[in-house]
Design a protein around this motif. Sequence first.
Motif, PDB file in Angstrom:
ATOM      1  N   ARG A  40       0.843  -1.187   0.000  1.00  0.00           N
ATOM      2  CA  ARG A  40       0.000   0.000   0.000  1.00  0.00           C
ATOM      3  C   ARG A  40       0.885   1.246   0.000  1.00  0.00           C
ATOM      4  O   ARG A  40       2.067   1.193   0.395  1.00  0.00           O
ATOM      5  CB  ARG A  40      -0.914   0.020   1.227  1.00  0.00           C
ATOM      6  CG  ARG A  40      -1.991  -1.056   1.222  1.00  0.00           C
ATOM      7  CD  ARG A  40      -2.947  -0.845   2.385  1.00  0.00           C
ATOM      8  NE  ARG A  40      -3.915  -1.914   2.508  1.00  0.00           N
ATOM      9  CZ  ARG A  40      -5.094  -1.956   1.895  1.00  0.00           C
ATOM     10  NH1 ARG A  40      -5.441  -0.946   1.096  1.00  0.00           N
ATOM     11  NH2 ARG A  40      -5.919  -2.959   2.077  1.00  0.00           N
ATOM     12  N   SER A  93      -2.544  -4.835  -0.893  1.00  0.00           N
ATOM     13  CA  SER A  93      -3.118  -3.670  -1.562  1.00  0.00           C
ATOM     14  C   SER A  93      -3.877  -4.035  -2.831  1.00  0.00           C
ATOM     15  O   SER A  93      -4.875  -3.401  -3.166  1.00  0.00           O
ATOM     16  CB  SER A  93      -2.003  -2.677  -1.905  1.00  0.00           C
ATOM     17  OG  SER A  93      -2.522  -1.493  -2.451  1.00  0.00           O
ATOM     18  N   SER A  96      -8.246  -3.481  -5.075  1.00  0.00           N
ATOM     19  CA  SER A  96      -9.013  -2.700  -4.113  1.00  0.00           C
ATOM     20  C   SER A  96     -10.364  -3.353  -3.829  1.00  0.00           C
ATOM     21  O   SER A  96     -11.167  -3.553  -4.748  1.00  0.00           O
ATOM     22  CB  SER A  96      -9.230  -1.283  -4.647  1.00  0.00           C
ATOM     23  OG  SER A  96     -10.242  -0.619  -3.924  1.00  0.00           O
ATOM     24  N   LEU A 124      -9.924   6.329  -2.611  1.00  0.00           N
ATOM     25  CA  LEU A 124      -8.852   5.474  -2.104  1.00  0.00           C
ATOM     26  C   LEU A 124      -7.474   5.992  -2.487  1.00  0.00           C
ATOM     27  O   LEU A 124      -6.483   5.703  -1.807  1.00  0.00           O
ATOM     28  CB  LEU A 124      -9.036   4.054  -2.640  1.00  0.00           C
ATOM     29  CG  LEU A 124     -10.351   3.390  -2.257  1.00  0.00           C
ATOM     30  CD1 LEU A 124     -10.589   2.151  -3.107  1.00  0.00           C
ATOM     31  CD2 LEU A 124     -10.362   3.030  -0.791  1.00  0.00           C
ATOM     32  N   HIS A 137      -4.680   2.995  -1.533  1.00  0.00           N
ATOM     33  CA  HIS A 137      -4.472   2.143  -2.699  1.00  0.00           C
ATOM     34  C   HIS A 137      -3.712   2.889  -3.779  1.00  0.00           C
ATOM     35  O   HIS A 137      -3.755   4.124  -3.872  1.00  0.00           O
ATOM     36  CB  HIS A 137      -5.814   1.668  -3.276  1.00  0.00           C
ATOM     37  CG  HIS A 137      -6.404   0.504  -2.541  1.00  0.00           C
ATOM     38  ND1 HIS A 137      -5.872  -0.770  -2.588  1.00  0.00           N
ATOM     39  CD2 HIS A 137      -7.495   0.423  -1.729  1.00  0.00           C
ATOM     40  CE1 HIS A 137      -6.605  -1.582  -1.846  1.00  0.00           C
ATOM     41  NE2 HIS A 137      -7.595  -0.889  -1.309  1.00  0.00           N
ATOM     42  N   ASP A 174      -4.485  -0.714  -8.286  1.00  0.00           N
ATOM     43  CA  ASP A 174      -5.346  -1.511  -7.410  1.00  0.00           C
ATOM     44  C   ASP A 174      -6.814  -1.152  -7.651  1.00  0.00           C
ATOM     45  O   ASP A 174      -7.685  -2.024  -7.712  1.00  0.00           O
ATOM     46  CB  ASP A 174      -5.022  -1.236  -5.939  1.00  0.00           C
ATOM     47  CG  ASP A 174      -3.568  -1.475  -5.589  1.00  0.00           C
ATOM     48  OD1 ASP A 174      -2.952  -2.353  -6.218  1.00  0.00           O
ATOM     49  OD2 ASP A 174      -3.057  -0.789  -4.688  1.00  0.00           O
TER      50      ASP A 174
END
Length: 360
Positions: free
Chosen positions: A138, A183, A186, A237, A243, A247
């Motif tokens: 991540r 990660s 998502s 995100l 993320h 992702d």
Amino acid sequence: MPLFSNNKNTQAGERGDHFRLGVWLRLHGVDLITMALMGALGLGIYEAPPAPSRSFPVYFQDGEVVYPQFAYPLRKEIIPIYAAALIAFLVPFFFFTIFQVRRRSLNDWLTTTMGLLKSLITAAVFQVFLKWLIGGLRPHFYAVCQPNVQANVAPFGTGFASLMYDRSVCTGDKDQIDDSLESFPSGHSTAAWAGLFYLALYINAQLKVMSAHNSAYWKMILMFSPLLGATLISGALTIDEFHNWYDVLAGAIIGTCTALVAFRQTFAAVFDFRFNHVLLPRSTSLFHRNPFLVAGMQSPFFTYHVATEDLPVTREGGWGWGKEAFNGAPGDATVLMRGRQQGSGARNRPAEVPTNAYGV
């Protein structure tokens, strides 16, 4: 026993027939059990620690951080995962329920909702498998890992120039490190697109946004609203640095694919406006046998006329006038249907089109 009661003068599935919940549960019982098992499997994998032992660099030999894109601070999520999952289910479910003011079909309501759950559960299990077996760092990985790396002090680096380490150099919280190693893809994006893209397809089908009629502009706006919501959930995100962009993209692709398949498994078409509001039949299952089908009295591929319950929510563009099946692109199946009806001398009679019949 059919899902709706029949008599000689009533087409199965028309309004006024009696819906039998017990029959519906037997017809869809295997699906319900399968979804429960898939949900349990997904939850078990979600709670499991990352499977791979991932190597990563921390510093170059001059002390510079190798990947500053993984050095963002840990922030609070703008939209928690539970909120994304609830939005992905509750918003479509709200529209399914509102549209029943016009549809007034318990079978339509339950079966459409089951299609949504198929999309959400399948997408969730797909993405947790990828998180578990592949995963990735991540953007806040270094902040969570808090690596303790010193020259000539254990643990020693590996690989070329001894630049690579594993999680043994991390001194942070174990649960946070586990999460920061998973990660890809998502989960927020996967859930959002699995649920809200399904809703967009449903709105298009019920309001005939894309059809042979130039529909009202507000319908187009309503259709794009869930797509905007899914994009905002996904994009958030990257703002809170939970993320990477890839992702989010992977999650959106997974959710979109499961929504497409779940919608087509539930309805007779995805984009063909003549049939994409029509539920496909479910006549038999492991827990239910249709005596009429077993006795050869019905075909497993049912036909029906355009009954009231077989219509979409909208009446704009002539829906309900008995001419729906004649609208279409030149050269498509409409030509065959015209020829069949002209040959029967029933030009003004509603055409028979494939529909929902078990009899539903």
